[in-house]
Write a protein that holds these residues in place. Sequence first.
Motif, PDB file in Angstrom:
ATOM      1  N   VAL A  96       8.267  10.546  -1.421  1.00 52.28           N
ATOM      2  CA  VAL A  96       8.329   9.750  -2.653  1.00 52.28           C
ATOM      3  C   VAL A  96       9.570   8.859  -2.621  1.00 52.28           C
ATOM      4  O   VAL A  96       9.512   7.673  -2.944  1.00 52.28           O
ATOM      5  CB  VAL A  96       8.356  10.669  -3.900  1.00 52.28           C
ATOM      6  N   ARG A  97      10.675   9.428  -2.191  1.00 51.80           N
ATOM      7  CA  ARG A  97      11.925   8.641  -2.134  1.00 51.80           C
ATOM      8  C   ARG A  97      11.776   7.490  -1.142  1.00 51.80           C
ATOM      9  O   ARG A  97      12.209   6.372  -1.403  1.00 51.80           O
ATOM     10  CB  ARG A  97      13.099   9.531  -1.729  1.00 51.80           C
ATOM     11  N   ARG A  98      11.144   7.768  -0.018  1.00 53.83           N
ATOM     12  CA  ARG A  98      10.947   6.731   1.007  1.00 53.83           C
ATOM     13  C   ARG A  98      10.094   5.596   0.445  1.00 53.83           C
ATOM     14  O   ARG A  98      10.403   4.427   0.610  1.00 53.83           O
ATOM     15  CB  ARG A  98      10.270   7.351   2.229  1.00 53.83           C
ATOM     16  N   GLY A 110       0.810  -1.228   0.000  1.00 54.64           N
ATOM     17  CA  GLY A 110       0.000   0.000   0.000  1.00 54.64           C
ATOM     18  C   GLY A 110       0.836   1.267   0.000  1.00 54.64           C
ATOM     19  O   GLY A 110       0.470   2.269   0.619  1.00 54.64           O
ATOM     20  N   VAL A 111       1.988   1.227  -0.666  1.00 50.14           N
ATOM     21  CA  VAL A 111       2.848   2.418  -0.671  1.00 50.14           C
ATOM     22  C   VAL A 111       2.756   3.144  -2.013  1.00 50.14           C
ATOM     23  O   VAL A 111       3.279   2.694  -3.031  1.00 50.14           O
ATOM     24  CB  VAL A 111       4.316   2.069  -0.305  1.00 50.14           C
ATOM     25  N   PHE A 112       2.038   4.244  -1.988  1.00 53.20           N
ATOM     26  CA  PHE A 112       1.818   5.061  -3.179  1.00 53.20           C
ATOM     27  C   PHE A 112       2.099   6.516  -2.852  1.00 53.20           C
ATOM     28  O   PHE A 112       2.110   6.918  -1.699  1.00 53.20           O
ATOM     29  CB  PHE A 112       0.357   4.954  -3.648  1.00 53.20           C
ATOM     30  N   TYR A 113       2.303   7.313  -3.889  1.00 52.77           N
ATOM     31  CA  TYR A 113       2.373   8.760  -3.740  1.00 52.77           C
ATOM     32  C   TYR A 113       1.324   9.336  -4.686  1.00 52.77           C
ATOM     33  O   TYR A 113       0.771   8.628  -5.530  1.00 52.77           O
ATOM     34  CB  TYR A 113       3.772   9.301  -4.057  1.00 52.77           C
ATOM     35  N   THR A 114       1.016  10.604  -4.522  1.00 53.02           N
ATOM     36  CA  THR A 114       0.007  11.200  -5.396  1.00 53.02           C
ATOM     37  C   THR A 114       0.624  11.527  -6.749  1.00 53.02           C
ATOM     38  O   THR A 114       1.845  11.673  -6.886  1.00 53.02           O
ATOM     39  CB  THR A 114      -0.564  12.496  -4.798  1.00 53.02           C
ATOM     40  N   LEU A 115      -0.233  11.671  -7.738  1.00 54.86           N
ATOM     41  CA  LEU A 115       0.233  12.014  -9.088  1.00 54.86           C
ATOM     42  C   LEU A 115       0.948  13.371  -9.052  1.00 54.86           C
ATOM     43  O   LEU A 115       1.943  13.584  -9.729  1.00 54.86           O
ATOM     44  CB  LEU A 115      -0.971  12.041 -10.030  1.00 54.86           C
ATOM     45  N   SER A 116       0.464  14.265  -8.200  1.00 52.36           N
ATOM     46  CA  SER A 116       1.121  15.572  -8.031  1.00 52.36           C
ATOM     47  C   SER A 116       2.550  15.410  -7.543  1.00 52.36           C
ATOM     48  O   SER A 116       3.473  16.021  -8.069  1.00 52.36           O
ATOM     49  CB  SER A 116       0.399  16.420  -6.982  1.00 52.36           C
ATOM     50  N   ASP A 117       2.725  14.586  -6.543  1.00 50.98           N
ATOM     51  CA  ASP A 117       4.060  14.378  -5.985  1.00 50.98           C
ATOM     52  C   ASP A 117       4.989  13.723  -6.993  1.00 50.98           C
ATOM     53  O   ASP A 117       6.193  13.952  -6.995  1.00 50.98           O
ATOM     54  CB  ASP A 117       3.996  13.511  -4.722  1.00 50.98           C
ATOM     55  N   ALA A 118       4.416  12.917  -7.889  1.00 55.52           N
ATOM     56  CA  ALA A 118       5.237  12.219  -8.881  1.00 55.52           C
ATOM     57  C   ALA A 118       5.897  13.190  -9.868  1.00 55.52           C
ATOM     58  O   ALA A 118       6.906  12.867 -10.479  1.00 55.52           O
ATOM     59  CB  ALA A 118       4.386  11.211  -9.644  1.00 55.52           C
ATOM     60  N   LEU A 119       5.335  14.391  -9.999  1.00 58.36           N
ATOM     61  CA  LEU A 119       5.897  15.362 -10.948  1.00 58.36           C
ATOM     62  C   LEU A 119       7.247  15.894 -10.497  1.00 58.36           C
ATOM     63  O   LEU A 119       8.067  16.288 -11.313  1.00 58.36           O
ATOM     64  CB  LEU A 119       4.955  16.563 -11.116  1.00 58.36           C
ATOM     65  N   LEU A 155      10.576   7.081 -12.316  1.00 57.33           N
ATOM     66  CA  LEU A 155      10.026   8.390 -11.987  1.00 57.33           C
ATOM     67  C   LEU A 155      10.700   9.545 -12.714  1.00 57.33           C
ATOM     68  O   LEU A 155      10.341  10.684 -12.528  1.00 57.33           O
ATOM     69  CB  LEU A 155      10.152   8.644 -10.479  1.00 57.33           C
ATOM     70  N   ARG A 156      11.672   9.217 -13.530  1.00 55.40           N
ATOM     71  CA  ARG A 156      12.399  10.317 -14.158  1.00 55.40           C
ATOM     72  C   ARG A 156      11.536  11.045 -15.163  1.00 55.40           C
ATOM     73  O   ARG A 156      10.921  10.445 -16.017  1.00 55.40           O
ATOM     74  CB  ARG A 156      13.654   9.794 -14.864  1.00 55.40           C
ATOM     75  N   GLU A 157      11.518  12.373 -15.042  1.00 49.46           N
ATOM     76  CA  GLU A 157      10.952  13.233 -16.079  1.00 49.46           C
ATOM     77  C   GLU A 157       9.587  12.840 -16.604  1.00 49.46           C
ATOM     78  O   GLU A 157       9.432  12.560 -17.788  1.00 49.46           O
ATOM     79  CB  GLU A 157      11.915  13.278 -17.272  1.00 49.46           C
ATOM     80  N   LEU A 158       8.625  12.829 -15.753  1.00 52.23           N
ATOM     81  CA  LEU A 158       7.272  12.536 -16.213  1.00 52.23           C
ATOM     82  C   LEU A 158       6.799  13.597 -17.192  1.00 52.23           C
ATOM     83  O   LEU A 158       6.827  14.783 -16.888  1.00 52.23           O
ATOM     84  CB  LEU A 158       6.313  12.489 -15.028  1.00 52.23           C
ATOM     85  N   THR A 159       6.329  13.156 -18.329  1.00 46.73           N
ATOM     86  CA  THR A 159       5.866  14.100 -19.339  1.00 46.73           C
ATOM     87  C   THR A 159       4.346  14.202 -19.274  1.00 46.73           C
ATOM     88  O   THR A 159       3.670  13.392 -18.630  1.00 46.73           O
ATOM     89  CB  THR A 159       6.247  13.603 -20.742  1.00 46.73           C
ATOM     90  N   GLN A 160       3.799  15.176 -19.973  1.00 42.75           N
ATOM     91  CA  GLN A 160       2.350  15.341 -20.018  1.00 42.75           C
ATOM     92  C   GLN A 160       1.694  14.097 -20.582  1.00 42.75           C
ATOM     93  O   GLN A 160       0.658  13.640 -20.063  1.00 42.75           O
ATOM     94  CB  GLN A 160       1.989  16.557 -20.881  1.00 42.75           C
TER      95      GLN A 160
END
Lengths: 133, 104
Positions: free
Chosen positions: A79-81, A62-71, B79-84
């Motif tokens: 995210v690193r953790r 159950g370890v996820f991050y939000t799509l916002s954080d993924a940016l 996770l590198r460089e997520l694009t649109q």
Amino acid sequence: MELNHLYKYAKDKNISVFVMNTEKSFAIKQNGYYVALSSRIIQTERKEKCTLAEEIAHCEYGVFYTLSDALNPLANANVRRIENIAQDKAAIMLVSVDDIKKATDIYELADDLMVETWVIERAINYYKRKGLL
Amino acid sequence: MRLVELRKQKGKSQAEVAKFINVSQVAYSKYETGKSEPSNDILTKLADYFDVSVDYLLGRNEATIPDDYKNLETAFSDLRELTQNQIDEVIKFSKFIKERDKKE
């Protein structure tokens, strides 16, 4: 764990796995757990195995991050953790303590187990931290 | 600039990166603290060293996420460089799962 066993493992854990024509592989948690494996990336069994194991680990623990954080992952300690947890769990899913003890060389072990070398390195570090190696 | 994060992720010291791009550690340290700006040539070398684009190095990520999906719980294998386009693929997948669940 062999690749076909990984798929069965996912099914047993109610993790639905799809192979999609996407640029990256990813998992989402949305009233259940869903993995999208990129058909463009999983072109070898080794890659498919390691990617699937990592995504299963995200779902199973159950370890996820939000799509916002993924940016902006590098700036986000959470995210690193999460990535560290998932990669550790994926590594020990694929490599046992005995596998490491019997091995003489990480590259040979990676070939024998059909995994990428980062998996072996992760597993070794994990088991050492737990005092098992 | 994302130099500190990238360097730490790669497990390298300032001296190691400086040596690779052929500048002094003092000069490289100033790039990290923002006291000095690297030339385009140095930027390219740094981007190659860290295997990212110059835009990513400079902290530019133009991808946007609709409000409804900002909190979607995800995990990428890379996770590198997520694009649109990659963000859009995740959103499309999320919608596909929702539709599938409705039908079942």
